[in-house]
Every structure is written in structure tokens, then in C-alpha cells.
Design a protein around this motif. Structure first.
Motif, PDB file in Angstrom:
ATOM      1  N   TRP A   1       0.582  -0.993   0.413  1.00 12.67           N
ATOM      2  CA  TRP A   1       0.034   0.004   0.102  1.00 12.67           C
ATOM      3  C   TRP A   1       0.841   1.290   0.009  1.00 12.67           C
ATOM      4  O   TRP A   1       1.633   1.324   0.690  1.00 12.67           O
ATOM      5  CB  TRP A   1      -0.800  -0.055   1.194  1.00 12.67           C
ATOM      6  N   VAL A   2       0.669   2.047  -1.053  1.00 13.78           N
ATOM      7  CA  VAL A   2       1.193   2.940  -0.374  1.00 13.78           C
ATOM      8  C   VAL A   2       0.413   4.571  -1.128  1.00 13.78           C
ATOM      9  O   VAL A   2      -0.709   4.235  -2.283  1.00 13.78           O
ATOM     10  CB  VAL A   2       2.514   3.132  -1.504  1.00 13.78           C
ATOM     11  N   GLY A   3       0.304   5.348  -0.491  1.00 13.04           N
ATOM     12  CA  GLY A   3      -0.799   6.744  -0.663  1.00 13.04           C
ATOM     13  C   GLY A   3      -0.532   7.873   0.124  1.00 13.04           C
ATOM     14  O   GLY A   3       0.377   7.996   0.796  1.00 13.04           O
ATOM     15  N   PHE A   4      -1.490   8.771  -0.441  1.00 11.33           N
ATOM     16  CA  PHE A   4      -1.707   9.933   1.076  1.00 11.33           C
ATOM     17  C   PHE A   4      -3.025  10.394   1.597  1.00 11.33           C
ATOM     18  O   PHE A   4      -3.526   9.609   1.430  1.00 11.33           O
ATOM     19  CB  PHE A   4      -1.629  11.038   0.323  1.00 11.33           C
ATOM     20  N   TYR A   5      -2.528  10.787   2.825  1.00 17.06           N
ATOM     21  CA  TYR A   5      -2.883  11.375   4.156  1.00 17.06           C
ATOM     22  C   TYR A   5      -2.950  12.659   4.214  1.00 17.06           C
ATOM     23  O   TYR A   5      -1.832  12.978   4.334  1.00 17.06           O
ATOM     24  CB  TYR A   5      -3.468  10.499   5.270  1.00 17.06           C
ATOM     25  N   LEU A   6      -4.595  13.065   3.807  1.00 15.82           N
ATOM     26  CA  LEU A   6      -4.612  14.426   3.865  1.00 15.82           C
ATOM     27  C   LEU A   6      -5.333  15.318   5.072  1.00 15.82           C
ATOM     28  O   LEU A   6      -6.099  14.743   5.395  1.00 15.82           O
ATOM     29  CB  LEU A   6      -5.229  15.816   2.377  1.00 15.82           C
ATOM     30  N   MET A   7      -4.650  16.506   5.720  1.00 15.52           N
ATOM     31  CA  MET A   7      -4.877  17.232   6.813  1.00 15.52           C
ATOM     32  C   MET A   7      -6.365  17.848   6.442  1.00 15.52           C
ATOM     33  O   MET A   7      -6.833  18.442   5.239  1.00 15.52           O
ATOM     34  CB  MET A   7      -4.639  18.333   7.422  1.00 15.52           C
ATOM     35  N   GLU A   8      -7.631  17.507   7.336  1.00 14.50           N
ATOM     36  CA  GLU A   8      -9.087  18.631   7.072  1.00 14.50           C
ATOM     37  C   GLU A   8      -9.164  18.554   8.412  1.00 14.50           C
ATOM     38  O   GLU A   8      -9.405  17.248   8.839  1.00 14.50           O
ATOM     39  CB  GLU A   8      -9.655  17.628   6.084  1.00 14.50           C
TER      40      GLU A   8
END
Length: 154
Positions: A46-53
Motif C-alpha cells: 500500500w502506498v498513498g497519502f492522507y491529507l489534513m482536514e
């Protein structure tokens, strides 16, 4: 243990730069970088991004199985990376206090915070199906990849 091939991070950084240098859309940048990393890194699942919200991490562009959508700051490896504002390199996720098991097949993980205007705006998260997958070379190389992303996002 399966042998992990050594990643040529110098080449990978050049590829990331070339891929995103003319792009300003955050989702497009992160989507292409996650695809490139997925194609370039050995023994990951798994590779990806989480973004602050609104003071939590929200799932962003990724490659892999469906993942957790909401991660509170300070929880799990990703939330800890945000709370401590530093890369988390976890040899065995089952030994990490408060690990959030989005995928039971993940055994090790690295999470690198992403900054904009000196504030954490998200993280790069990579999981592997083997323990001890990530080392110092991976940390240095992936932090440089994130630095290229950060330059493009400013």
C-alpha cells in the motif's frame, strides 16, 4: 525473509520531479506520485497519502486495497507522524502502540509528514507485507521525495 531490492532513490527523485514539475493540482500530483512509488518500490502492499482536514487525516490518492478514511491526529502511525511532526519508521506494526490495522497483511510501515507554509498538511504512508521492510536509506530517500512534493505545492 524475502530479499528486498535496493531502491535507486536518486533516480526515483528525478522521476518524481519530472512527473510533477509542470503540475499545480494537489490531487493530480499525489495521484501520480503514489502510482510511481507503487511501481518503483519492492515488497510493498500500500502506498498513498492522507491529507489534513478539520484536524484529522483524510484518505487521499493511493495505490492498494481500500483503506481507513479517517485517522485522528495522534492515533496510529500516520496520526503519530503528524502529532510529532517527524517520520515514523516502524519495523513491526504489531509492536506499535495504537496501530490502526487498515490492512491485516501490513507488517511494517513508514510515514513521512508533508508540509506547506511550515504546517503539516498530510502524510505519505507506505505499508509492506514483511517486517523490517524500511530502513534508513528508505527514510532519507522518501523524505527527499516528499521535499520535492512540498516544493511543488508551495
Amino acid at each position: 525473509m524475502l530479499e528486498v531490492k535496493v531502491t535507486n532513490y536518486d533516480l526515483l527523485q528525478k522521476q518524481v520531479f519530472s512527473l510533477i514539475e509542470d503540475e499545480s493540482n494537489t490531487i493530480a500530483i499525489l495521484s501520480n506520485v503514489s502510482a510511481l512509488l507503487n511501481d518503483s518500490l519492492d515488497q510493498i502492499n500500500w502506498v498513498g497519502f492522507y491529507l489534513m482536514e478539520e484536524n484529522e487525516l483524510i484518505l487521499g490518492p493511493f495505490q492498494g486495497h481500500p483503506a481507513c478514511v479517517h485517522i485522528p491526529v495522534g492515533k496510529g502511525v500516520c496520526g503519530t507522524a503528524v502529532a510529532e511532526n517527524e517520520t515514523q519508521l516502524v519495523e513491526d506494526v504489531n509492536a506499535f502502540p495504537g496501530h490502526i490495522a487498515c490492512d491485516a497483511n501490513s507488517k511494517s510501515e513508514i510515514v513521512v509528514p508533508i508540509h506547506k507554509n511550515n504546517k503539516v498538511i498530510g502524510v505519505l504512508d507506505i505499508d509492506a507485507p514483511i517486517t523490517n521492510r524500511f530502513g534508513n536509506d528508505d527514510q532519507i530517500g522518501l523524505e527527499k521525495v516528499v521535499a520535492i512534493i512540498e516544493q511543488q505545492l508551495t
